[in-house]
Design an enzyme around this catalytic site. Structure first.
Site, mmCIF file in Angstrom:
data_model
loop_
_atom_site.group_PDB
_atom_site.id
_atom_site.type_symbol
_atom_site.label_atom_id
_atom_site.label_comp_id
_atom_site.label_asym_id
_atom_site.label_seq_id
_atom_site.Cartn_x
_atom_site.Cartn_y
_atom_site.Cartn_z
ATOM 1 N N HIS A 20 -21.018 23.714 -21.345
ATOM 2 C CA HIS A 20 -19.859 23.091 -20.341
ATOM 3 C C HIS A 20 -19.290 23.962 -19.519
ATOM 4 O O HIS A 20 -18.676 23.386 -18.518
ATOM 5 C CB HIS A 20 -18.827 22.571 -21.503
ATOM 6 C CG HIS A 20 -17.937 21.365 -21.143
ATOM 7 N ND1 HIS A 20 -18.427 20.378 -20.344
ATOM 8 C CD2 HIS A 20 -16.614 20.941 -21.567
ATOM 9 C CE1 HIS A 20 -17.348 19.318 -20.326
ATOM 10 N NE2 HIS A 20 -16.768 19.661 -21.046
ATOM 11 N N ASN A 66 -10.017 19.060 -19.016
ATOM 12 C CA ASN A 66 -9.622 17.632 -18.870
ATOM 13 C C ASN A 66 -8.438 17.752 -18.090
ATOM 14 O O ASN A 66 -7.646 16.598 -17.825
ATOM 15 C CB ASN A 66 -9.200 17.002 -20.298
ATOM 16 C CG ASN A 66 -8.346 17.834 -21.188
ATOM 17 O OD1 ASN A 66 -8.015 18.771 -20.926
ATOM 18 N ND2 ASN A 66 -7.917 17.059 -22.341
ATOM 19 N N ASP A 91 -21.090 20.627 -15.003
ATOM 20 C CA ASP A 91 -22.270 20.298 -15.841
ATOM 21 C C ASP A 91 -22.595 18.849 -15.786
ATOM 22 O O ASP A 91 -21.510 18.092 -15.851
ATOM 23 C CB ASP A 91 -22.165 20.771 -17.333
ATOM 24 C CG ASP A 91 -20.817 20.392 -18.107
ATOM 25 O OD1 ASP A 91 -19.860 20.383 -17.403
ATOM 26 O OD2 ASP A 91 -21.067 19.634 -18.926
ATOM 27 N N ASN A 112 -14.778 14.651 -18.170
ATOM 28 C CA ASN A 112 -13.297 14.573 -18.433
ATOM 29 C C ASN A 112 -12.817 15.302 -17.359
ATOM 30 O O ASN A 112 -11.608 15.151 -16.756
ATOM 31 C CB ASN A 112 -12.664 15.188 -19.518
ATOM 32 C CG ASN A 112 -12.906 13.892 -20.776
ATOM 33 O OD1 ASN A 112 -12.873 12.678 -20.468
ATOM 34 N ND2 ASN A 112 -13.003 14.474 -21.995
#
Length: 190
Positions: A20, A66, A91, A112
């Site tokens: 991530h 997020n 990613d 997100n």
């Protein structure tokens, strides 16, 4: 001209070297190759450098994934960066590991970070460089996969992938989105 290049990731040592955080990793490799350093500033780690007379502001938000839009919006306004001069590095589960895909706009694809950026900018019409991390996980294990460490094979291939990400950044700044898409979306570098 001034550009803002944002690498998405999560802050903290527990997220280092995870799939991530490949957005952070691309920017780290790019800055290291430029002999520059990040400084902790408002909403993230920031590095400013020049590419053939053009100013590039690199940002690794410290807002967590997020809430990335808060950092992006702040730095776009602070640096007076036009929407067409924004590039977000992120990613992507839908792409095989090692694949690069540059687009001038698009959906958040369930990401997100992109979702929050779209919301706070009020548009999805900005460039994003998606780096494939693959989707080799069983149903219900997506979070563990995304926040998991690279395999030995992936780790070996990662430096070349990060380098190609840096090449995309340089091309985006110097040659523009359309030309960069023509070069990098047709040549995966494999």
């Amino acid at each position: 001209m001034k550009y803002l290049v944002v690498g998405l990731g999560n802050i903290g040592p527990e997220y280092a070297d995870t799939r991530h955080n490949i957005g952070f990793d691309v920017l780290d490799a790019f800055v290291k190759a430029s002999n520059a350093v990040f400084e902790d500033k408002r909403y993230g780690a920031v590095c400013e450098l020049k590419l053939k007379g053009r100013t590039v502001v690199l940002l690794k938000p410290n807002t967590y994934m997020n809430l990335s839009g808060k950092a992006v919006s702040y730095w776009m306004q602070k640096e007076k960066v036009a929407l067409e001069d924004l590039l977000v590095v992120v990613d992507d589960l839908a792409l095989p590991f090692g694949t690069l895909r540059l687009r001038g706009q698009g959906s958040d694809g369930g990401h997100n970070g992109l979702k929050n950026i779209n919301t706070l900018l009020g548009t999805n019409a900005y460039a994003r460089l998606r780096l494939g991390i693959g989707n080799d996980f069983r149903r219900g294990e997506q979070i563990d996969y995304v926040l998991g460490s690279w395999t030995a094979e992936e780790s070996e291939a990662l430096p070349a992938l990060l380098g190609r990400g840096g090449e995309v950044i340089t091309s985006f700044v110097l040659q523009g989105l359309a030309r960069t898409m023509n070069v990098f979306n047709t040549n995966s570098g494999k």
